[in-house]
Design a protein around this motif. Structure first.
Motif, PDB file in Angstrom:
ATOM      1  N   THR A  85      -3.950 -14.894  -2.871  1.00  0.00           N
ATOM      2  CA  THR A  85      -4.460 -13.503  -3.237  1.00  0.00           C
ATOM      3  C   THR A  85      -3.683 -13.124  -4.570  1.00  0.00           C
ATOM      4  O   THR A  85      -4.519 -12.332  -5.509  1.00  0.00           O
ATOM      5  CB  THR A  85      -4.248 -12.509  -2.031  1.00  0.00           C
ATOM      6  OG1 THR A  85      -3.007 -12.645  -1.480  1.00  0.00           O
ATOM      7  CG2 THR A  85      -5.365 -12.924  -1.025  1.00  0.00           C
ATOM      8  N   PRO A  86      -2.422 -13.195  -4.692  1.00  0.00           N
ATOM      9  CA  PRO A  86      -2.109 -12.739  -6.099  1.00  0.00           C
ATOM     10  C   PRO A  86      -2.730 -13.329  -7.507  1.00  0.00           C
ATOM     11  O   PRO A  86      -3.072 -12.623  -8.199  1.00  0.00           O
ATOM     12  CB  PRO A  86      -0.690 -13.306  -5.932  1.00  0.00           C
ATOM     13  CG  PRO A  86      -0.243 -13.487  -4.640  1.00  0.00           C
ATOM     14  CD  PRO A  86      -1.580 -13.882  -3.946  1.00  0.00           C
TER      15      PRO A  86
ATOM     16  N   PHE B  46      -0.111  -5.831   0.414  1.00  0.00           N
ATOM     17  CA  PHE B  46      -0.051  -7.212   1.205  1.00  0.00           C
ATOM     18  C   PHE B  46      -0.772  -8.218   0.360  1.00  0.00           C
ATOM     19  O   PHE B  46      -0.090  -9.328   0.308  1.00  0.00           O
ATOM     20  CB  PHE B  46      -0.774  -6.915   2.427  1.00  0.00           C
ATOM     21  CG  PHE B  46      -0.133  -5.952   3.466  1.00  0.00           C
ATOM     22  CD1 PHE B  46       1.044  -5.725   3.616  1.00  0.00           C
ATOM     23  CD2 PHE B  46      -1.197  -5.540   4.377  1.00  0.00           C
ATOM     24  CE1 PHE B  46       1.497  -4.990   4.523  1.00  0.00           C
ATOM     25  CE2 PHE B  46      -0.622  -4.753   5.675  1.00  0.00           C
ATOM     26  CZ  PHE B  46       0.830  -4.591   5.614  1.00  0.00           C
ATOM     27  N   MET B  47      -1.828  -7.852  -0.236  1.00  0.00           N
ATOM     28  CA  MET B  47      -2.388  -9.299  -1.051  1.00  0.00           C
ATOM     29  C   MET B  47      -1.643  -9.256  -2.262  1.00  0.00           C
ATOM     30  O   MET B  47      -2.044 -10.584  -2.837  1.00  0.00           O
ATOM     31  CB  MET B  47      -3.736  -8.697  -1.479  1.00  0.00           C
ATOM     32  CG  MET B  47      -4.835  -9.036   0.130  1.00  0.00           C
ATOM     33  SD  MET B  47      -6.439  -8.667  -0.013  1.00  0.00           S
ATOM     34  CE  MET B  47      -6.665  -7.072  -0.759  1.00  0.00           C
ATOM     35  N   GLU B  48      -0.820  -8.795  -2.837  1.00  0.00           N
ATOM     36  CA  GLU B  48       0.015  -8.829  -3.945  1.00  0.00           C
ATOM     37  C   GLU B  48       0.770  -9.972  -3.719  1.00  0.00           C
ATOM     38  O   GLU B  48       1.393 -10.703  -4.658  1.00  0.00           O
ATOM     39  CB  GLU B  48       0.508  -7.655  -4.362  1.00  0.00           C
ATOM     40  CG  GLU B  48      -0.111  -6.373  -5.151  1.00  0.00           C
ATOM     41  CD  GLU B  48      -0.628  -6.533  -6.313  1.00  0.00           C
ATOM     42  OE1 GLU B  48      -0.497  -7.907  -6.924  1.00  0.00           O
ATOM     43  OE2 GLU B  48      -1.339  -5.638  -6.794  1.00  0.00           O
TER      44      GLU B  48
ATOM     45  N   TRP C  62       8.265   2.157  -0.659  1.00  0.00           N
ATOM     46  CA  TRP C  62       7.405   3.177  -1.172  1.00  0.00           C
ATOM     47  C   TRP C  62       6.770   3.170  -2.320  1.00  0.00           C
ATOM     48  O   TRP C  62       5.773   3.374  -2.885  1.00  0.00           O
ATOM     49  CB  TRP C  62       7.887   4.540  -0.640  1.00  0.00           C
ATOM     50  CG  TRP C  62       8.299   4.886   0.860  1.00  0.00           C
ATOM     51  CD1 TRP C  62       9.176   4.918   1.750  1.00  0.00           C
ATOM     52  CD2 TRP C  62       7.118   5.122   1.872  1.00  0.00           C
ATOM     53  NE1 TRP C  62       9.013   5.210   2.678  1.00  0.00           N
ATOM     54  CE2 TRP C  62       7.791   5.160   2.879  1.00  0.00           C
ATOM     55  CE3 TRP C  62       5.883   4.956   1.637  1.00  0.00           C
ATOM     56  CZ2 TRP C  62       7.168   5.253   4.188  1.00  0.00           C
ATOM     57  CZ3 TRP C  62       4.890   4.913   2.796  1.00  0.00           C
ATOM     58  CH2 TRP C  62       5.611   5.212   4.096  1.00  0.00           C
ATOM     59  N   ASP C  63       7.959   2.510  -3.261  1.00  0.00           N
ATOM     60  CA  ASP C  63       7.448   2.554  -4.757  1.00  0.00           C
ATOM     61  C   ASP C  63       6.394   1.376  -5.013  1.00  0.00           C
ATOM     62  O   ASP C  63       5.494   1.865  -5.613  1.00  0.00           O
ATOM     63  CB  ASP C  63       8.719   2.194  -5.474  1.00  0.00           C
ATOM     64  CG  ASP C  63       9.535   3.138  -5.654  1.00  0.00           C
ATOM     65  OD1 ASP C  63       9.440   4.525  -5.640  1.00  0.00           O
ATOM     66  OD2 ASP C  63      10.991   2.921  -5.941  1.00  0.00           O
ATOM     67  N   THR C  64       6.450   0.358  -4.271  1.00  0.00           N
ATOM     68  CA  THR C  64       5.413  -0.776  -4.316  1.00  0.00           C
ATOM     69  C   THR C  64       3.993  -0.152  -3.689  1.00  0.00           C
ATOM     70  O   THR C  64       2.832  -0.536  -4.235  1.00  0.00           O
ATOM     71  CB  THR C  64       5.766  -1.986  -3.795  1.00  0.00           C
ATOM     72  OG1 THR C  64       6.110  -1.847  -2.252  1.00  0.00           O
ATOM     73  CG2 THR C  64       6.946  -2.838  -4.375  1.00  0.00           C
ATOM     74  N   LEU C  65       4.041   0.664  -2.681  1.00  0.00           N
ATOM     75  CA  LEU C  65       3.018   1.101  -2.094  1.00  0.00           C
ATOM     76  C   LEU C  65       2.196   1.960  -2.989  1.00  0.00           C
ATOM     77  O   LEU C  65       0.969   2.148  -3.303  1.00  0.00           O
ATOM     78  CB  LEU C  65       3.243   1.821  -0.853  1.00  0.00           C
ATOM     79  CG  LEU C  65       3.299   1.008   0.371  1.00  0.00           C
ATOM     80  CD1 LEU C  65       3.538   1.740   1.832  1.00  0.00           C
ATOM     81  CD2 LEU C  65       1.829   0.215   0.755  1.00  0.00           C
TER      82      LEU C  65
ATOM     83  N   LEU D  77       0.685  -5.411  11.232  1.00  0.00           N
ATOM     84  CA  LEU D  77      -0.616  -5.293  10.399  1.00  0.00           C
ATOM     85  C   LEU D  77      -1.100  -6.288   9.440  1.00  0.00           C
ATOM     86  O   LEU D  77      -2.112  -6.582   9.167  1.00  0.00           O
ATOM     87  CB  LEU D  77      -0.931  -3.562   9.874  1.00  0.00           C
ATOM     88  CG  LEU D  77      -0.928  -2.667  10.984  1.00  0.00           C
ATOM     89  CD1 LEU D  77      -0.855  -1.195  10.241  1.00  0.00           C
ATOM     90  CD2 LEU D  77      -2.200  -2.909  11.793  1.00  0.00           C
ATOM     91  N   ARG D  78       0.313  -6.526   8.823  1.00  0.00           N
ATOM     92  CA  ARG D  78       0.032  -7.952   7.724  1.00  0.00           C
ATOM     93  C   ARG D  78      -0.432  -9.027   8.619  1.00  0.00           C
ATOM     94  O   ARG D  78      -1.233  -9.876   7.845  1.00  0.00           O
ATOM     95  CB  ARG D  78       1.451  -7.799   7.037  1.00  0.00           C
ATOM     96  CG  ARG D  78       1.288  -8.886   6.011  1.00  0.00           C
ATOM     97  CD  ARG D  78       2.695  -9.456   5.352  1.00  0.00           C
ATOM     98  NE  ARG D  78       2.402 -10.219   4.091  1.00  0.00           N
ATOM     99  CZ  ARG D  78       3.541 -11.044   3.825  1.00  0.00           C
ATOM    100  NH1 ARG D  78       4.564 -11.209   4.478  1.00  0.00           N
ATOM    101  NH2 ARG D  78       3.204 -11.766   2.661  1.00  0.00           N
ATOM    102  N   THR D  79       0.118  -9.379   9.672  1.00  0.00           N
ATOM    103  CA  THR D  79      -0.327 -10.486  10.448  1.00  0.00           C
ATOM    104  C   THR D  79      -1.614 -10.450  10.847  1.00  0.00           C
ATOM    105  O   THR D  79      -2.367 -11.567  10.795  1.00  0.00           O
ATOM    106  CB  THR D  79       0.597 -10.518  11.606  1.00  0.00           C
ATOM    107  OG1 THR D  79       1.998 -10.922  11.409  1.00  0.00           O
ATOM    108  CG2 THR D  79       0.125 -11.852  12.452  1.00  0.00           C
ATOM    109  N   TYR D  80      -2.252  -9.048  11.152  1.00  0.00           N
ATOM    110  CA  TYR D  80      -3.557  -8.997  11.519  1.00  0.00           C
ATOM    111  C   TYR D  80      -4.576  -9.048  10.528  1.00  0.00           C
ATOM    112  O   TYR D  80      -5.686  -9.362  10.559  1.00  0.00           O
ATOM    113  CB  TYR D  80      -3.831  -7.695  12.350  1.00  0.00           C
ATOM    114  CG  TYR D  80      -2.974  -7.762  13.652  1.00  0.00           C
ATOM    115  CD1 TYR D  80      -2.608  -8.774  14.551  1.00  0.00           C
ATOM    116  CD2 TYR D  80      -2.117  -6.746  14.000  1.00  0.00           C
ATOM    117  CE1 TYR D  80      -1.927  -8.874  15.750  1.00  0.00           C
ATOM    118  CE2 TYR D  80      -1.390  -6.524  15.171  1.00  0.00           C
ATOM    119  CZ  TYR D  80      -1.272  -7.565  16.025  1.00  0.00           C
ATOM    120  OH  TYR D  80      -0.464  -7.595  16.998  1.00  0.00           O
ATOM    121  N   LEU D  81      -3.850  -8.765   9.246  1.00  0.00           N
ATOM    122  CA  LEU D  81      -4.761  -8.932   8.171  1.00  0.00           C
ATOM    123  C   LEU D  81      -5.501 -10.329   7.831  1.00  0.00           C
ATOM    124  O   LEU D  81      -6.057 -10.896   7.201  1.00  0.00           O
ATOM    125  CB  LEU D  81      -4.105  -8.344   6.750  1.00  0.00           C
ATOM    126  CG  LEU D  81      -4.742  -8.829   5.472  1.00  0.00           C
ATOM    127  CD1 LEU D  81      -6.206  -7.923   5.327  1.00  0.00           C
ATOM    128  CD2 LEU D  81      -3.834  -8.074   4.364  1.00  0.00           C
TER     129      LEU D  81
END
Length: 456
Positions: free
Chosen positions: A363-364, A304-306, A317-320, A40-44
């Protein structure tokens, strides 16, 4: 104007077009399993490119294939996949399974605000285009058939092979390709355009026999038919650079007689808890897993955009959950600012963020601009409101979703507020401060007033 890193030239290049419309092709899913969050990161990536270009008032036409001709579906695959096993038990076809996973893929993309491509051709519905292209390559001397009806691309007829990955033909050794060594090949680096087979999904060919298309020919046939022989941007994951995109480039250029793709753009791998995201490693996280953890899917988009798309991302999970706290805070702030007097957009902040997007999708840096704007007391709340929503056309985080809604506490916050109220009543100020910090970690800001504590 957007400048993006071109894998072929090894530097950031402007995205331009001579037709007035940027034509972008993206390698899509093989729909015989769920897409994991690395996919999904690739499809973003193409979604961000499209949104950034449209923010600069550039028209974009997008095409993404759906691979459903049965690649990867064999006895071993069926034995490991409950959906495939159930389908076989119920007498359903391979295409029934493909439609199930295609629907799941589209639902995942919708949850992440990844807009669907303008064109989404399925491989099974465009085999005639692939056969037509293979015939053309054979007529031009770039491909040859073997007695069983399989067809191979003659790699030595394409001298610039390797410009994407650096894998030149003279340095490739037998076994360095995923195709492996095949005695039917004239040269060990040749690859299959068509494979003879007797199975569920096969098609007849004009050169004789039945079979199905090789993986690489699909994208060449679809991109040339639906976008033409001048494609401005082609995206995919870094794992597709070789051999898929090298082979696709050779096929398309040989058929068209020119360099078809202007910019090749690749997204890096995603790790989860330090390990590669792949079925082979047993480290697969799906969007449904994210939802089961109570995390907003758009927190995944924000996470993802970070990081820039060309950076390897180590997700956890912490970063999410940290991304979700930011997302929840921004939505609440936008809802608060919506109640304040209207004001013009903060043009300097908006332009800085758009410039960051234009700089190879930084994006960051764009997100840092938003954080700076959020803290700037010199900017009117109404101006912050307009700027955040303006930039959300690219970010696609649904930042306006809390406007007009009564605030809702995140899970566990109500209990912490009750505990803090009791701690204050008992004059246990240390516990009250600790609980305030815990609430802040959940994105809840607490203020003490003469009438008691309030939160936002």
């Amino acid at each position: 104007m957007l400048r993006i890193y071109d894998t072929r030239t090894r530097k950031a290049e402007p995205v331009t077009t001579t037709s007035g419309v940027v034509r972008m092709y993206s390698c899509g899913p093989t729909v015989y399993r769920y897409a994991h969050v690395g996919n999904l990161r690739t499809y973003l990536l193409p979604d961000l490119i499209r949104r950034v270009l449209e923010a600069r008032r550039v028209r974009v036409r997008t095409c993404q294939n759906i691979t459903d001709v049965g690649h990867l579906v064999d006895d071993a695959e069926i034995g490991e996949d409950k959906i495939l096993m159930q389908a076989r038990a119920e007498g359903k076809s391979t295409l029934d399974v493909a439609r199930f996973y295609e629907d799941a893929y589209r639902a995942d993309c919708a949850a992440l605000n990844i807009r669907p491509a303008d064109l989404s051709p399925r491989a099974t519905e465009t085999v005639d285009l692939m056969i037509e292209l293979i015939v053309k390559l054979m007529e031009k001397g770039h491909a040859y058939a073997v007695p069983d009806g399989s067809v191979f691309f003659a790699a030595e007829t394409f001298p610039t092979y390797g410009e994407l990955s650096g894998n030149r033909l003279d340095s490739l050794k037998p076994g360095h390709r995923v195709d492996g060594v095949d005695p039917r090949k004239r040269f060990h680096a040749d690859w299959a355009l068509w494979k003879h087979a007797e199975r569920e999904l096969t098609w007849e060919t004009p050169w004789g026999g039945v079979g199905f298309p090789g993986w690489h020919i699909e994208c060449s046939a679809m991109s040339l038919r639906y976008l033409g022989d001048h494609i401005d941007v082609h995206t995919g994951g870094i794992d597709l650079r070789f051999p898929h995109h090298e082979d696709e480039r050779a096929q398309s250029n040989s058929a068209a007689g020119r360099e078809v793709v202007q910019r090749w753009v690749h997204g890096e791998h995603l790790l989860f808890d330090g390990r590669k995201m792949a079925k082979s490693t047993g480290n697969v996280v799906l969007l449904s897993d994210v939802a089961e953890q109570g995390v907003d899917p758009l927190a995944l988009r924000l996470a993802f955009m970070e990081h820039r798309y060309r950076q390897q991302l180590n997700l956890s999970w912490d970063t999410l959950r940290a991304a979700e706290r930011t997302l929840r805070r921004w939505r609440q702030r936008v809802a608060e600012w919506a109640e304040r007097p209207s004001a013009p957009i903060a043009a300097a902040y908006a332009e800085r963020a758009l410039d960051a997007f234009d700089d190879d999708l930084d994006t960051p840096a764009a997100l840092r601009v938003l954080r700076e704007l959020e803290r700037d007391d010199a900017v009117a709340p109404g101006s912050k409101f307009e700027t955040f929503l303006h930039l959300d056309h690219v970010l696609a985080l649904d930042l306006s979703s809390e406007i007009g809604r009564a605030p809702v506490l995140p899970p566990g916050a109500a209990e912490l507020l009750d505990q803090r109220a009791r701690a204050r009543a008992a004059e246990d100020w240390a516990a009250a401060d600790r609980l305030r910090d815990e609430l802040a970690q959940k994105g809840v800001k607490v203020a003490d007033t003469p009438d008691g504590q309030t939160w936002s």
